[in-house]
Design a protein around this motif. Sequence first.
Motif, mmCIF file in Angstrom:
data_model
loop_
_atom_site.group_PDB
_atom_site.id
_atom_site.type_symbol
_atom_site.label_atom_id
_atom_site.label_comp_id
_atom_site.label_asym_id
_atom_site.label_seq_id
_atom_site.Cartn_x
_atom_site.Cartn_y
_atom_site.Cartn_z
ATOM 1 N N ASN A 1 -24.802 30.810 -22.244
ATOM 2 C CA ASN A 1 -24.618 30.023 -23.319
ATOM 3 C C ASN A 1 -25.658 28.426 -22.810
ATOM 4 N N ALA A 2 -26.830 29.139 -22.374
ATOM 5 C CA ALA A 2 -27.633 27.432 -22.291
ATOM 6 C C ALA A 2 -28.347 26.660 -23.426
ATOM 7 N N LEU A 3 -28.378 27.210 -24.338
ATOM 8 C CA LEU A 3 -28.759 26.752 -25.417
ATOM 9 C C LEU A 3 -27.917 25.598 -26.106
ATOM 10 N N GLU A 4 -26.519 26.564 -25.699
ATOM 11 C CA GLU A 4 -25.223 25.687 -26.465
ATOM 12 C C GLU A 4 -24.796 24.479 -25.580
ATOM 13 N N TRP A 5 -25.313 24.770 -24.031
ATOM 14 C CA TRP A 5 -24.648 24.062 -23.109
ATOM 15 C C TRP A 5 -25.419 22.637 -22.961
ATOM 16 N N ASP A 6 -26.805 23.326 -23.046
ATOM 17 C CA ASP A 6 -27.483 22.280 -23.335
ATOM 18 C C ASP A 6 -27.524 21.007 -23.890
ATOM 19 N N ASN A 7 -27.008 21.075 -24.953
ATOM 20 C CA ASN A 7 -26.860 20.053 -26.392
ATOM 21 C C ASN A 7 -25.240 20.066 -26.413
ATOM 22 N N LEU B 1 -25.020 22.551 -19.992
ATOM 23 C CA LEU B 1 -25.505 23.428 -18.802
ATOM 24 C C LEU B 1 -25.746 22.934 -17.427
ATOM 25 N N ALA B 2 -26.224 21.249 -17.683
ATOM 26 C CA ALA B 2 -27.042 20.141 -16.374
ATOM 27 C C ALA B 2 -25.205 20.309 -15.023
ATOM 28 N N LEU B 3 -24.414 19.807 -16.062
ATOM 29 C CA LEU B 3 -22.954 20.252 -14.806
ATOM 30 C C LEU B 3 -22.877 21.544 -14.074
ATOM 31 N N MET B 4 -22.968 22.901 -15.169
ATOM 32 C CA MET B 4 -22.921 23.634 -14.876
ATOM 33 C C MET B 4 -23.175 24.593 -13.604
ATOM 34 N N MET B 5 -24.470 23.880 -13.893
ATOM 35 C CA MET B 5 -25.904 24.047 -12.572
ATOM 36 C C MET B 5 -25.713 23.655 -11.284
ATOM 37 N N SER B 6 -25.416 22.280 -11.684
ATOM 38 C CA SER B 6 -24.547 21.847 -10.361
ATOM 39 C C SER B 6 -23.318 22.747 -9.455
ATOM 40 N N VAL B 7 -22.552 22.922 -10.189
ATOM 41 C CA VAL B 7 -21.103 23.316 -10.220
ATOM 42 C C VAL B 7 -21.462 24.966 -9.479
ATOM 43 N N PRO C 1 -44.479 26.227 -3.766
ATOM 44 C CA PRO C 1 -44.821 26.361 -4.793
ATOM 45 C C PRO C 1 -44.339 25.859 -5.695
ATOM 46 N N ILE C 2 -44.716 25.780 -7.206
ATOM 47 C CA ILE C 2 -44.052 24.677 -8.643
ATOM 48 C C ILE C 2 -42.167 25.619 -8.116
ATOM 49 N N LEU C 3 -41.901 24.349 -8.557
ATOM 50 C CA LEU C 3 -40.864 24.745 -9.131
ATOM 51 C C LEU C 3 -39.931 25.325 -10.543
ATOM 52 N N PRO C 4 -39.346 26.013 -10.688
ATOM 53 C CA PRO C 4 -39.557 26.834 -12.373
ATOM 54 C C PRO C 4 -39.494 26.002 -13.556
ATOM 55 N N VAL C 5 -39.949 25.510 -14.381
ATOM 56 C CA VAL C 5 -39.598 25.329 -15.522
ATOM 57 C C VAL C 5 -38.446 24.883 -15.818
ATOM 58 N N GLU C 6 -37.886 25.824 -15.694
ATOM 59 C CA GLU C 6 -35.979 25.977 -16.093
ATOM 60 C C GLU C 6 -35.281 24.645 -15.252
ATOM 61 N N ARG C 7 -36.184 25.068 -13.922
ATOM 62 C CA ARG C 7 -35.239 23.879 -12.893
ATOM 63 C C ARG C 7 -35.999 22.121 -13.452
ATOM 64 N N ARG C 8 -36.854 22.290 -13.202
ATOM 65 C CA ARG C 8 -38.392 20.887 -13.617
ATOM 66 C C ARG C 8 -37.366 20.283 -15.074
ATOM 67 N N GLU C 9 -37.038 21.392 -16.005
ATOM 68 C CA GLU C 9 -36.531 20.798 -17.345
ATOM 69 C C GLU C 9 -34.456 19.988 -16.995
#
Length: 164
Positions: free
Chosen positions: A18-24, A62-68, A127-135
Amino acid sequence: MEKYRKTVDPAHPYQGPNALEWDNTDFETFIKQHLWTKTAKEYMRVIIRSISSMEPSEQSVLALMMSVAGSGGFEPMLEVTEESAQGLKVKDDEVVTVSCQNGLQVTGQRLIIATPPSATDKITFEPILPVERREIHKRYVFGDYIKVIVTYEEEFLAQKGFSW
């Protein structure tokens, strides 16, 4: 809510179903779509305000669910124990080196970064953080107030019947 947070890998949040939907989608919209009773909706709003210092309408699902998901659920984010989100969780075999702009280098097994996720773009990770994490860090913002957790040696309020 637990079933939803389990679909998000905190290391790769954009790979979830659900990443795209949840990010929006803001979390207030999510609450209205997924919770039925007025009490459940208000309770979830209180929880979101408690853990993020923001209104549900001010952050993406998405941001909240990632944190949770990264904390192991809503409950560990709200409770204060050694195993909770407020507890320190590191791998003992890891070594961390911090190099400062003034040339100072500090090495240790643990590093605590006390900045909001949105400020991590000022830190160089190797190493650099993954792009998903940075976004997700760019999109995850905190509210305008400070949360303080106070613990006492004795549960004197509970003993007097004031604790819930």
